[in-house]
Design a protein around this motif. Sequence first.
Motif, PDB file in Angstrom:
ATOM      1  N   ASN A 247     -44.804 -28.882  -3.290  1.00  0.00           N
ATOM      2  CA  ASN A 247     -44.214 -29.358  -4.535  1.00  0.00           C
ATOM      3  C   ASN A 247     -43.548 -28.226  -5.327  1.00  0.00           C
ATOM      4  OD1 ASN A 247     -46.615 -28.085  -5.143  1.00  0.00           O
ATOM      5  ND2 ASN A 247     -47.244 -29.565  -6.697  1.00  0.00           N
TER       6      ASN A 247
ATOM      7  N   ASN B  85     -42.961 -33.463   2.149  1.00  0.00           N
ATOM      8  CA  ASN B  85     -43.466 -34.342   1.095  1.00  0.00           C
ATOM      9  C   ASN B  85     -43.589 -33.482  -0.158  1.00  0.00           C
ATOM     10  OD1 ASN B  85     -44.873 -35.935  -0.693  1.00  0.00           O
ATOM     11  ND2 ASN B  85     -46.414 -36.615   0.770  1.00  0.00           N
TER      12      ASN B  85
ATOM     13  N   ASN C 223     -40.158 -38.299  -1.535  1.00  0.00           N
ATOM     14  CA  ASN C 223     -40.560 -38.297  -2.948  1.00  0.00           C
ATOM     15  C   ASN C 223     -39.736 -37.305  -3.770  1.00  0.00           C
ATOM     16  OD1 ASN C 223     -42.692 -40.222  -2.564  1.00  0.00           O
ATOM     17  ND2 ASN C 223     -43.907 -38.574  -1.649  1.00  0.00           N
ATOM     18  N   TYR C 224     -38.550 -36.989  -3.278  1.00  0.00           N
ATOM     19  CA  TYR C 224     -37.669 -36.043  -3.976  1.00  0.00           C
ATOM     20  C   TYR C 224     -36.939 -36.753  -5.107  1.00  0.00           C
ATOM     21  CZ  TYR C 224     -33.598 -33.031  -4.799  1.00  0.00           C
ATOM     22  OH  TYR C 224     -32.618 -32.253  -5.377  1.00  0.00           O
TER      23      TYR C 224
ATOM     24  N   ASP D  72     -44.446 -34.031  -3.041  1.00  0.00           N
ATOM     25  CA  ASP D  72     -45.488 -34.368  -4.014  1.00  0.00           C
ATOM     26  C   ASP D  72     -46.816 -33.666  -3.735  1.00  0.00           C
ATOM     27  OD1 ASP D  72     -44.000 -35.910  -5.676  1.00  0.00           O
ATOM     28  OD2 ASP D  72     -44.803 -37.841  -5.028  1.00  0.00           O
TER      29      ASP D  72
END
Length: 516
Positions: A292, A285, A442-443, A287
């Motif tokens: 991140n 993930n 969420n890329y 994000d």
Amino acid sequence: MKKRSFLLTFMLVSVAALLFACSNDEGNNADAESDGDSSVEQVLKIANDQEPAGLDPHKTPAHSSVRIYSQVYSGLVQFDENMEVQGDLAKDWEQPDESTYIFNLREGVTFHNGNEMTAEDVKYSFERIMAEETASHIASYFSNVESIEVLGDYQVQFNLKSADATFLSNLTNASAAVVDQTVVEENEDLQQVAVGTGPFKFVEWVPDNKVVLEKNEDYYNEDLPKLSKVEYYTMKDESARLSAIRTGEVDLTTLTAKSSSLLENQDNLTVKDYQSLEYSYVGFNVDVEPLNDAKVRQALSLATNRESIADIVWNGDAVVSGPVAPSMGDWSIDVKEHELYSNNLDKAKQLLEEAGYADGFDITITTASTYADMVDTAQILKQQWAEIGVNADIEQVEWGAYIDTWLNTSADVLIGRNGSGTDPDRALSYFFHTEGSANVWNYSNTNFDELVEKGKVTTDKEKRKEIYTEAQELLLEDSPNLFLVSPMKYVAVSNSVEGFTPYPHDGEDILEVTKK
């Protein structure tokens, strides 16, 4: 005629055996009566490693579901054994220009409830896939479709926004199924019912026990299928499946490399293997902190020894892979020489330090408890990442919870398996384009999006290869997933089964199967 696949691919011995015994008397009697008599119905018994997650082809990507509904539904076109596109519900098609496809449908095809399949059903099915409220996992496959027109009862036209090199191959996906609008409206969705035009009819689903299909006597190809019934038994524990195939309680099952080696001297069985289009992965993930930061993801890639995963998890029967599995040939890049595949711990520690995590960090790896390869991969990664100061806990969840976790991106790190599909657009755009239907990570990278969008509309094969090579290189640098290995697949088959050949794009083609 070969049925199409899909794409990509996700326990207790005594319980499984008891459930099987309680539900199998009728099937055993039918087999006993059919010995030497080809006129008696033939029943193929398959031991599955997982319970279906639902039966709606437009909503459910889990392989445990695809293997069922791919036998019940048909689409416009399908792949043959050589991965050449041929007609299915469409007897043929024409392309007046690069952005228009006209499909001429077979006449007289009926759904399993007796309703005739027409062009209106095709239009409804694809508009349902593309509708935002459906949240279909293949919606992005058809994002280039501008409109669908019914030209007659048996003729339908797709108008694309631009040329699309992926359109026909995307139509071969098992989830691109034509459904009956009345059935959807009566049931709200198709998760518990299945009424298609395919070779087999859905009969029943007994949770945690079995799914039963029977021959569609009105299938448009009157010579197929050759079986009269297919019974899928849920046996989550591999030792239960191994016992069942050894004793003849089932006719066919998938096994790991380790288990398949135990059947080498079994006289009544044959083990068939093939290089899959799947790859195992670690999903991030992107994000959440610290994932991140691309340097953190790159450090984890450098700390990952993929050859060790191939040897330990897959018994050496797997090849190191990128986002496009090596079995896709020239579409796949050779990742072995890539710096992020070098298992360089010093470089990994340096990247963590640059990212502000010189002392490492704590993380949770989530995996499906019902797949031994995923659990084993998580355990190996825990050990490997500890060498650079990353302390990982492992959370094992049941299959239903795992699917929800994947869909909702509710895990920071997720172990899984994906199918590369039959076109690089599936492997890249579907999973990693900002608007990709399966981009649950969420890329988002504008340069990557532009590349795969260009690849989708480029019809020159050599130019497409150059585009997708660049896209793969970019994806490896960003590392929203760590791509691990592409395993061999193993299917144990009773010698009483004839006509079964697994293909990389369709490992469960049973249309030509008979029992002797």
